[in-house]
Design an enzyme around this catalytic site. Sequence first.
Site, PDB file in Angstrom:
ATOM      1  N   GLN A  81       0.712  -1.180   0.167  1.00  0.00           N
ATOM      2  CA  GLN A  81      -0.004   0.046  -0.062  1.00  0.00           C
ATOM      3  C   GLN A  81       0.893   1.361  -0.028  1.00  0.00           C
ATOM      4  O   GLN A  81       0.382   2.251  -0.531  1.00  0.00           O
ATOM      5  CB  GLN A  81      -0.980  -0.063   1.251  1.00  0.00           C
ATOM      6  CG  GLN A  81      -2.134   0.704   1.121  1.00  0.00           C
ATOM      7  CD  GLN A  81      -3.318   0.480   0.460  1.00  0.00           C
ATOM      8  OE1 GLN A  81      -3.448  -0.770   0.696  1.00  0.00           O
ATOM      9  NE2 GLN A  81      -3.726   1.158  -0.483  1.00  0.00           N
TER      10      GLN A  81
ATOM     11  N   LYS B 214      -2.754  -0.887   6.872  1.00  0.00           N
ATOM     12  CA  LYS B 214      -3.718  -2.137   6.348  1.00  0.00           C
ATOM     13  C   LYS B 214      -4.222  -2.765   7.684  1.00  0.00           C
ATOM     14  O   LYS B 214      -3.502  -2.419   8.576  1.00  0.00           O
ATOM     15  CB  LYS B 214      -3.216  -3.006   5.439  1.00  0.00           C
ATOM     16  CG  LYS B 214      -3.966  -3.779   4.635  1.00  0.00           C
ATOM     17  CD  LYS B 214      -4.613  -3.301   3.546  1.00  0.00           C
ATOM     18  CE  LYS B 214      -5.774  -4.133   2.654  1.00  0.00           C
ATOM     19  NZ  LYS B 214      -6.214  -3.602   1.427  1.00  0.00           N
TER      20      LYS B 214
ATOM     21  N   ASP C 243     -11.882  -4.014   2.017  1.00  0.00           N
ATOM     22  CA  ASP C 243     -11.293  -4.800   1.013  1.00  0.00           C
ATOM     23  C   ASP C 243     -12.061  -6.155   1.301  1.00  0.00           C
ATOM     24  O   ASP C 243     -13.089  -6.210   1.526  1.00  0.00           O
ATOM     25  CB  ASP C 243     -10.009  -5.112   1.813  1.00  0.00           C
ATOM     26  CG  ASP C 243      -8.741  -5.815   1.094  1.00  0.00           C
ATOM     27  OD1 ASP C 243      -8.212  -5.259   0.193  1.00  0.00           O
ATOM     28  OD2 ASP C 243      -8.703  -7.152   1.203  1.00  0.00           O
TER      29      ASP C 243
HETATM   30  P1  NDP Z   1     -14.558  -9.084  -2.158  1.00  0.00           P
HETATM   31  O1  NDP Z   1     -14.776  -9.692  -0.862  1.00  0.00           O
HETATM   32  O2  NDP Z   1     -15.679  -8.419  -2.947  1.00  0.00           O
HETATM   33  O3  NDP Z   1     -14.494 -10.247  -3.209  1.00  0.00           O
HETATM   34  C1  NDP Z   1     -13.401 -11.152  -3.173  1.00  0.00           C
HETATM   35  C2  NDP Z   1     -13.711 -12.235  -4.097  1.00  0.00           C
HETATM   36  O4  NDP Z   1     -12.169 -13.156  -4.224  1.00  0.00           O
HETATM   37  C3  NDP Z   1     -14.626 -13.272  -3.842  1.00  0.00           C
HETATM   38  O5  NDP Z   1     -15.161 -13.695  -5.138  1.00  0.00           O
HETATM   39  C4  NDP Z   1     -14.053 -14.464  -3.091  1.00  0.00           C
HETATM   40  O6  NDP Z   1     -14.974 -15.707  -3.212  1.00  0.00           O
HETATM   41  C5  NDP Z   1     -12.666 -14.560  -3.838  1.00  0.00           C
HETATM   42  N1  NDP Z   1     -11.774 -14.992  -2.943  1.00  0.00           N
HETATM   43  C6  NDP Z   1     -11.275 -14.359  -1.709  1.00  0.00           C
HETATM   44  N2  NDP Z   1     -10.460 -15.081  -1.086  1.00  0.00           N
HETATM   45  C7  NDP Z   1     -10.234 -16.327  -1.828  1.00  0.00           C
HETATM   46  C8  NDP Z   1      -9.386 -17.345  -1.447  1.00  0.00           C
HETATM   47  N3  NDP Z   1      -8.536 -17.525  -0.381  1.00  0.00           N
HETATM   48  N4  NDP Z   1      -9.327 -18.265  -2.612  1.00  0.00           N
HETATM   49  C9  NDP Z   1     -10.228 -18.062  -3.799  1.00  0.00           C
HETATM   50  N5  NDP Z   1     -11.131 -17.084  -3.804  1.00  0.00           N
HETATM   51  C10 NDP Z   1     -10.979 -16.026  -2.782  1.00  0.00           C
HETATM   52  O7  NDP Z   1     -13.092  -8.533  -2.080  1.00  0.00           O
HETATM   53  P2  NDP Z   1     -12.774  -7.363  -2.997  1.00  0.00           P
HETATM   54  O8  NDP Z   1     -13.200  -7.581  -4.474  1.00  0.00           O
HETATM   55  O9  NDP Z   1     -12.883  -6.115  -2.616  1.00  0.00           O
HETATM   56  O10 NDP Z   1     -11.084  -7.705  -3.350  1.00  0.00           O
HETATM   57  C11 NDP Z   1     -10.458  -8.651  -4.099  1.00  0.00           C
HETATM   58  C12 NDP Z   1      -9.097  -8.327  -4.341  1.00  0.00           C
HETATM   59  O11 NDP Z   1      -8.736  -6.840  -4.734  1.00  0.00           O
HETATM   60  C13 NDP Z   1      -8.342  -8.570  -2.880  1.00  0.00           C
HETATM   61  O12 NDP Z   1      -6.807  -8.843  -3.231  1.00  0.00           O
HETATM   62  C14 NDP Z   1      -8.030  -7.024  -2.563  1.00  0.00           C
HETATM   63  O13 NDP Z   1      -7.025  -6.815  -1.432  1.00  0.00           O
HETATM   64  C15 NDP Z   1      -7.661  -6.225  -3.635  1.00  0.00           C
HETATM   65  N6  NDP Z   1      -8.027  -4.842  -3.658  1.00  0.00           N
HETATM   66  C16 NDP Z   1      -9.399  -4.691  -3.269  1.00  0.00           C
HETATM   67  C17 NDP Z   1      -9.655  -2.904  -3.364  1.00  0.00           C
HETATM   68  C18 NDP Z   1     -11.151  -2.544  -3.024  1.00  0.00           C
HETATM   69  O14 NDP Z   1     -11.403  -1.458  -3.231  1.00  0.00           O
HETATM   70  N7  NDP Z   1     -12.166  -3.409  -2.491  1.00  0.00           N
HETATM   71  C19 NDP Z   1      -8.812  -2.036  -3.586  1.00  0.00           C
HETATM   72  C20 NDP Z   1      -7.599  -2.627  -4.239  1.00  0.00           C
HETATM   73  C21 NDP Z   1      -7.260  -4.102  -4.138  1.00  0.00           C
HETATM   74  P3  NDP Z   1     -15.912 -16.242  -2.119  1.00  0.00           P
HETATM   75  O15 NDP Z   1     -16.794 -15.419  -2.059  1.00  0.00           O
HETATM   76  O16 NDP Z   1     -15.926 -17.691  -2.504  1.00  0.00           O
HETATM   77  O17 NDP Z   1     -14.918 -15.982  -0.925  1.00  0.00           O
END
Ligand code: NDP
Length: 445
Positions: free
Chosen positions: A111, A126, A166
């Site tokens: 970050q 974080k 996140d």
């Molecule tokens: P969400 O919780 O909205 O979605 C996460 C998605 O990833 C879900 O589909 C989830 O599936 C899947 N997932 C999570 N953990 C795992 C795992 N261990 N194995 C397989 N699938 C997994 O999170 P975000 O979309 O907000 O975040 C996604 C990524 O983006 C992360 O790496 C986060 O750090 C990064 N990010 C997010 C930001 C934001 O603004 N939200 C900003 C910058 C980066 P399931 O529902 O089955 O768990």
Amino acid sequence: MDARLEAIRDTVLARNPGEAEFHQAVVEVFESLGPVHDRHPEFLEAAILERLCEPERQIIFRVPWTDDAGRVQINRGFRVEFNSALGPYKGGLRFHPSVYLGIVKFLGFEQIFKNALTGMPIGGGKGGSDFDPRGRSDAEVMRFCQSFMTELYRHIGEYTDVPAGDIGVGGREIGYLFGQYKRITNRYESGVLTGKGISWGGSLVRPEATGFGTVIFTQEMLKTRGSSFDGQRVVVSGSGNVAINAIAKAQSLGATVVACSDSSGYVVDEAGIDVGLLREVKEVERGRLKDYAERRGGVAYVEGGSVWDVDATVALPCATQNELDGDAAARLVRGGLLAVGEGANMPSTRDAVAVFQDAGLLFGPGKAANAGGVATSALEMQQNASRDSWSFEHTEERLTEIMVGIHHRCASTADEYGQPGNYVLGANIGGFVKVADAMLAQGLI
Ligand code: NDP
């Protein structure tokens, strides 16, 4: 790696045992920084790297709460305030059972550089918890968030540390956290959290920003090869906030997103993912991708498989760290891949990054490609500070300018250091130099 940096790296790794993800993030950055230290020996003399790798403050706390059956549950809460050279600590909260100090530190470390690349006045931090919101009722999530904030509130503030969402932390959780902060402090301090609802201090485009920004960055990379999203066959991993908005943006630019996933499996939808239906299933009903497949009809749902088995010309990993390994990367390259834009943080393993770079693909690392989320959080802070709210169009325009600017900074830094097209090097050096200069100016603190 540069020999001078190797010794510092070894000390950092030895001082932080058992934190594999943090080690990975540190090593990846150190591998880029040799040439900077040739030009700037003052950074070595001032021990900038040693200081950067040691968080300014790490807070670990107990989070007790009661579930719907009346049983006491105990989780662990974290906030790592990594670096405030450029502004208040800024970075999301992750609620997922896999969260431990090593994950929070890797995310906080990344970050720092990401926030520097945005050009906005925000430091790096974080936090999160090993709490799993999946399968919990709204009332349980609320009680957990209230307990979490009952400790966290004393460490944050609009001039100190500004958390956001996140994995596992979206609008619902930010609402409960903000409510409890307001109740404890008796202050309507909008700028203490970002990702708020639109009627109570949130910013338009913030929910879409990370996914949209990832696609804008990737489009800029494609342009350098005379290409665009138009006509691309895209695979996205995940189906959460980042993934859904990346799918929407890519399709609005003429691509067909043929597959996406969750942690249970993936769906292949050759006609292109139906974003409206996906939002309804995932965002409104909090359902699973399997439900999307059943409702959509005529699409394949693969239980437990890897979405990276599906051929694509553009891959957008938007789920979680280390979800795309060297074998998956090699398979994608054989299938005709042209570009990768990381929506998630560190989704590609080091082996996968090496495969992409050796194949001469366009590879946009997360700390550059997914910076649109935090950048729009900084725009939310600007609106809060001026008691204003901007239109969707204006905010999206600012996001686009910022992402194009980040792309330019990474590309021009890579050129300057003699490695054109190496966005990993460009992002690491571009972010590092900005923070290092500020740290030098502010003395030994
Ligand atoms: P969400 O919780 O909205 O979605 C996460 C998605 O990833 C879900 O589909 C989830 O599936 C899947 N997932 C999570 N953990 C795992 C795992 N261990 N194995 C397989 N699938 C997994 O999170 P975000 O979309 O907000 O975040 C996604 C990524 O983006 C992360 O790496 C986060 O750090 C990064 N990010 C997010 C930001 C934001 O603004 N939200 C900003 C910058 C980066 P399931 O529902 O089955 O768990």
